[in-house]
Design a protein around this motif. Structure first.
Motif, PDB file in Angstrom:
ATOM      1  N   GLN A  49       0.821  -1.206   0.000  1.00  0.00           N
ATOM      2  CA  GLN A  49       0.000   0.000   0.000  1.00  0.00           C
ATOM      3  C   GLN A  49       0.859   1.262   0.000  1.00  0.00           C
ATOM      4  O   GLN A  49       0.556   2.238  -0.707  1.00  0.00           O
ATOM      5  CB  GLN A  49      -0.939   0.012   1.202  1.00  0.00           C
ATOM      6  CG  GLN A  49      -1.887   1.221   1.208  1.00  0.00           C
ATOM      7  CD  GLN A  49      -2.920   1.141   2.310  1.00  0.00           C
ATOM      8  OE1 GLN A  49      -3.091   0.115   2.953  1.00  0.00           O
ATOM      9  NE2 GLN A  49      -3.621   2.237   2.546  1.00  0.00           N
ATOM     10  N   ALA A  50       1.946   1.251   0.773  1.00  0.00           N
ATOM     11  CA  ALA A  50       2.813   2.434   0.839  1.00  0.00           C
ATOM     12  C   ALA A  50       3.444   2.735  -0.511  1.00  0.00           C
ATOM     13  O   ALA A  50       3.566   3.905  -0.915  1.00  0.00           O
ATOM     14  CB  ALA A  50       3.897   2.232   1.893  1.00  0.00           C
ATOM     15  N   ASP A  51       3.843   1.682  -1.249  1.00  0.00           N
ATOM     16  CA  ASP A  51       4.448   1.872  -2.565  1.00  0.00           C
ATOM     17  C   ASP A  51       3.418   2.412  -3.557  1.00  0.00           C
ATOM     18  O   ASP A  51       3.722   3.282  -4.383  1.00  0.00           O
ATOM     19  CB  ASP A  51       5.019   0.548  -3.084  1.00  0.00           C
ATOM     20  CG  ASP A  51       6.190   0.058  -2.254  1.00  0.00           C
ATOM     21  OD1 ASP A  51       6.840   0.902  -1.592  1.00  0.00           O
ATOM     22  OD2 ASP A  51       6.453  -1.164  -2.258  1.00  0.00           O
ATOM     23  N   VAL A  52       2.207   1.877  -3.478  1.00  0.00           N
ATOM     24  CA  VAL A  52       1.145   2.336  -4.378  1.00  0.00           C
ATOM     25  C   VAL A  52       0.842   3.808  -4.116  1.00  0.00           C
ATOM     26  O   VAL A  52       0.713   4.613  -5.049  1.00  0.00           O
ATOM     27  CB  VAL A  52      -0.128   1.482  -4.192  1.00  0.00           C
ATOM     28  CG1 VAL A  52      -1.296   2.067  -4.989  1.00  0.00           C
ATOM     29  CG2 VAL A  52       0.132   0.041  -4.621  1.00  0.00           C
ATOM     30  N   GLN A  53       0.742   4.176  -2.847  1.00  0.00           N
ATOM     31  CA  GLN A  53       0.450   5.566  -2.504  1.00  0.00           C
ATOM     32  C   GLN A  53       1.561   6.494  -2.974  1.00  0.00           C
ATOM     33  O   GLN A  53       1.295   7.614  -3.444  1.00  0.00           O
ATOM     34  CB  GLN A  53       0.262   5.703  -0.989  1.00  0.00           C
ATOM     35  CG  GLN A  53      -0.252   7.068  -0.560  1.00  0.00           C
ATOM     36  CD  GLN A  53      -1.617   7.383  -1.110  1.00  0.00           C
ATOM     37  OE1 GLN A  53      -2.588   6.682  -0.815  1.00  0.00           O
ATOM     38  NE2 GLN A  53      -1.727   8.430  -1.928  1.00  0.00           N
ATOM     39  N   GLN A  54       2.810   6.049  -2.875  1.00  0.00           N
ATOM     40  CA  GLN A  54       3.934   6.859  -3.341  1.00  0.00           C
ATOM     41  C   GLN A  54       3.831   7.124  -4.839  1.00  0.00           C
ATOM     42  O   GLN A  54       4.069   8.251  -5.309  1.00  0.00           O
ATOM     43  CB  GLN A  54       5.257   6.147  -3.031  1.00  0.00           C
ATOM     44  CG  GLN A  54       6.501   6.950  -3.407  1.00  0.00           C
ATOM     45  CD  GLN A  54       7.778   6.166  -3.217  1.00  0.00           C
ATOM     46  OE1 GLN A  54       7.763   4.932  -3.117  1.00  0.00           O
ATOM     47  NE2 GLN A  54       8.908   6.882  -3.175  1.00  0.00           N
ATOM     48  N   MET A  55       3.452   6.100  -5.621  1.00  0.00           N
ATOM     49  CA  MET A  55       3.284   6.272  -7.061  1.00  0.00           C
ATOM     50  C   MET A  55       2.133   7.225  -7.365  1.00  0.00           C
ATOM     51  O   MET A  55       2.243   8.099  -8.235  1.00  0.00           O
ATOM     52  CB  MET A  55       3.046   4.917  -7.726  1.00  0.00           C
ATOM     53  CG  MET A  55       4.227   3.971  -7.648  1.00  0.00           C
ATOM     54  SD  MET A  55       3.856   2.331  -8.340  1.00  0.00           S
ATOM     55  CE  MET A  55       3.711   2.721 -10.077  1.00  0.00           C
ATOM     56  N   LEU A  56       1.037   7.070  -6.648  1.00  0.00           N
ATOM     57  CA  LEU A  56      -0.116   7.941  -6.871  1.00  0.00           C
ATOM     58  C   LEU A  56       0.218   9.395  -6.571  1.00  0.00           C
ATOM     59  O   LEU A  56      -0.195  10.306  -7.305  1.00  0.00           O
ATOM     60  CB  LEU A  56      -1.292   7.475  -6.003  1.00  0.00           C
ATOM     61  CG  LEU A  56      -1.881   6.096  -6.352  1.00  0.00           C
ATOM     62  CD1 LEU A  56      -2.865   5.649  -5.267  1.00  0.00           C
ATOM     63  CD2 LEU A  56      -2.557   6.114  -7.711  1.00  0.00           C
ATOM     64  N   ASP A  57       0.980   9.614  -5.496  1.00  0.00           N
ATOM     65  CA  ASP A  57       1.380  10.980  -5.140  1.00  0.00           C
ATOM     66  C   ASP A  57       2.294  11.573  -6.211  1.00  0.00           C
ATOM     67  O   ASP A  57       2.125  12.732  -6.610  1.00  0.00           O
ATOM     68  CB  ASP A  57       2.090  10.986  -3.783  1.00  0.00           C
ATOM     69  CG  ASP A  57       1.147  10.658  -2.631  1.00  0.00           C
ATOM     70  OD1 ASP A  57      -0.074  10.768  -2.824  1.00  0.00           O
ATOM     71  OD2 ASP A  57       1.648  10.278  -1.554  1.00  0.00           O
ATOM     72  N   LEU A  58       3.251  10.783  -6.683  1.00  0.00           N
ATOM     73  CA  LEU A  58       4.186  11.279  -7.700  1.00  0.00           C
ATOM     74  C   LEU A  58       3.445  11.628  -8.984  1.00  0.00           C
ATOM     75  O   LEU A  58       3.737  12.643  -9.631  1.00  0.00           O
ATOM     76  CB  LEU A  58       5.259  10.224  -7.986  1.00  0.00           C
ATOM     77  CG  LEU A  58       6.234  10.548  -9.129  1.00  0.00           C
ATOM     78  CD1 LEU A  58       7.056  11.793  -8.809  1.00  0.00           C
ATOM     79  CD2 LEU A  58       7.150   9.360  -9.417  1.00  0.00           C
ATOM     80  N   TYR A  59       2.472  10.799  -9.370  1.00  0.00           N
ATOM     81  CA  TYR A  59       1.765  11.016 -10.620  1.00  0.00           C
ATOM     82  C   TYR A  59       0.635  12.045 -10.501  1.00  0.00           C
ATOM     83  O   TYR A  59      -0.012  12.369 -11.499  1.00  0.00           O
ATOM     84  CB  TYR A  59       1.175   9.696 -11.123  1.00  0.00           C
ATOM     85  CG  TYR A  59       2.205   8.626 -11.441  1.00  0.00           C
ATOM     86  CD1 TYR A  59       3.545   8.958 -11.684  1.00  0.00           C
ATOM     87  CD2 TYR A  59       1.850   7.285 -11.497  1.00  0.00           C
ATOM     88  CE1 TYR A  59       4.485   7.979 -11.973  1.00  0.00           C
ATOM     89  CE2 TYR A  59       2.781   6.291 -11.790  1.00  0.00           C
ATOM     90  CZ  TYR A  59       4.101   6.650 -12.018  1.00  0.00           C
ATOM     91  OH  TYR A  59       5.027   5.678 -12.300  1.00  0.00           O
ATOM     92  N   GLY A  60       0.410  12.544  -9.295  1.00  0.00           N
ATOM     93  CA  GLY A  60      -0.643  13.532  -9.121  1.00  0.00           C
ATOM     94  C   GLY A  60      -2.027  12.973  -9.413  1.00  0.00           C
ATOM     95  O   GLY A  60      -2.879  13.659  -9.988  1.00  0.00           O
ATOM     96  N   ALA A  61      -2.262  11.734  -8.989  1.00  0.00           N
ATOM     97  CA  ALA A  61      -3.540  11.073  -9.261  1.00  0.00           C
ATOM     98  C   ALA A  61      -4.676  11.771  -8.540  1.00  0.00           C
ATOM     99  O   ALA A  61      -4.519  12.270  -7.417  1.00  0.00           O
ATOM    100  CB  ALA A  61      -3.463   9.608  -8.832  1.00  0.00           C
ATOM    101  N   SER A  62      -5.827  11.817  -9.163  1.00  0.00           N
ATOM    102  CA  SER A  62      -7.011  12.400  -8.544  1.00  0.00           C
ATOM    103  C   SER A  62      -7.470  11.506  -7.396  1.00  0.00           C
ATOM    104  O   SER A  62      -7.066  10.335  -7.281  1.00  0.00           O
ATOM    105  CB  SER A  62      -8.131  12.530  -9.571  1.00  0.00           C
ATOM    106  OG  SER A  62      -8.580  11.239  -9.976  1.00  0.00           O
ATOM    107  N   ALA A  63      -8.352  12.053  -6.565  1.00  0.00           N
ATOM    108  CA  ALA A  63      -8.879  11.276  -5.451  1.00  0.00           C
ATOM    109  C   ALA A  63      -9.617  10.040  -5.962  1.00  0.00           C
ATOM    110  O   ALA A  63      -9.523   8.957  -5.381  1.00  0.00           O
ATOM    111  CB  ALA A  63      -9.807  12.146  -4.608  1.00  0.00           C
ATOM    112  N   GLU A  64     -10.338  10.194  -7.064  1.00  0.00           N
ATOM    113  CA  GLU A  64     -11.082   9.069  -7.643  1.00  0.00           C
ATOM    114  C   GLU A  64     -10.138   7.983  -8.138  1.00  0.00           C
ATOM    115  O   GLU A  64     -10.339   6.793  -7.860  1.00  0.00           O
ATOM    116  CB  GLU A  64     -11.954   9.567  -8.793  1.00  0.00           C
ATOM    117  CG  GLU A  64     -12.797   8.474  -9.448  1.00  0.00           C
ATOM    118  CD  GLU A  64     -13.639   8.997 -10.590  1.00  0.00           C
ATOM    119  OE1 GLU A  64     -14.248   8.178 -11.295  1.00  0.00           O
ATOM    120  OE2 GLU A  64     -13.690  10.234 -10.785  1.00  0.00           O
TER     121      GLU A  64
END
Length: 292
Positions: A49-64
């Protein structure tokens, strides 16, 4: 299929963020090969989960998008697909992706020039195939043989599950004429094909020798898998053409590649016997084996 969807979403987010795979790997302090495996839906990737969240943060993923990808990656940790029990026991790693795609397909089209397709094989027929050089097992590996045959039987349940895929098969006449094992095995196998054709989602056509040269003679055996559409009518996965060899497999999903195999399929389907005449020929061959 879930992992391929995850990979495609991560790739889309990375590109939308204006990052190359090398740049993303550097900022995430991860190997480029790891990101490549993620984006290609590799079966063995573990999503913390921590790795996935790091990728999402880097890519600027929307909340959805973040909520969706966190849920999808969590599913890969919590759920174990049934075929995992067979990894290392008659299931080559390059075949794992196909099993997953097959389970998620809405329509499977298969052309076989020499063998009955795995989804229609009897255990006795499958045993003969697996014992051949280049098969999944050798003559001494009785436990491997049992598990490999059990895997094939498990795969066949998708034809009778709730909301099963449509299976369309074209077989070369050689498939029913060339004996595999003894006449009893062949008679049983041909009756199994006829039984399968009574299912509303299974069709079998025979491409007879008299059909002459056909497009499949140039391509060899292949499968085309198509997938369900979402509520907006969009395919959840692009179609895939699958080609298998003795030591590996090729997965083709570019539009021009699948279009080429659709053209090959259309040529063979137009030359093959219709369903009724195919069933009659298979029944005739089964009777010949029974009385041999």
């Amino acid at each position: 299929m879930l992992r391929r969807q995850i990979g495609r979403k991560f790739e889309s987010l990375r590109k939308a963020a204006g990052l190359t795979m090398e740049q993303a790997a550097e900022r995430l302090d991860r190997a480029r090969a790891t990101l490549h495996r993620i984006e290609n839906g590799a079966e063995h990737v573990r999503f913390r989960q921590a790795d996935v969240q790091q990728m999402l943060d880097l890519y600027g993923a929307s909340a959805e998008d973040s909520e969706l990808l966190l849920a999808m990656t969590a599913a890969t940790r919590e759920n174990k697909n049934w075929w995992h029990d067979y990894i290392g026991s008659g299931l080559p790693r390059w075949f794992q992706l196909y099993i997953g795609l097959e389970a998620g397909a809405s329509h499977i089209r298969q052309y076989e020039a020499e063998l009955v397709p795995g989804l229609l094989q009897t255990p006795a027929y499958a045993e003969q195939v697996f014992r051949m050089p280049g098969g999944a097992i050798d003559a001494e590996a009785t436990e491997e043989q049992r598990r490999a045959i059990q895997l094939r039987t498990e795969r066949q349940t998708l034809l009778t599950r709730f909301s099963p895929p449509q299976l369309s098969v074209i077989i070369n006449e050689a498939v029913i004429r060339r004996p595999v094992g003894n006449t009893t095995i062949m008679a049983e196998q041909l009756h199994q094909i006829l039984k399968a054709t009574r299912l509303p989602n299974v069709t079998v056509q025979v491409l007879t020798f008299s059909a002459g040269l056909h497009a499949g003679a140039m391509s060899g055996a292949f499968s085309i898998l198509e997938f369900p559409r979402d509520e907006h009518g969009k395919e959840v996965e692009p179609p895939v053409a699958y080609l298998e060899a003795a030591t590996g497999a090729i997965y083709l999903d570019k539009p021009h590649e699948t279009a080429a195999y659709n053209t090959i399929w259309a040529d063979m389907a137009s030359r093959a016997l219709n369903e009724s005449r195919s069933q009659s020929l298979i029944q005739q061959a089964a009777e010949e084996y029974s009385h041999a």
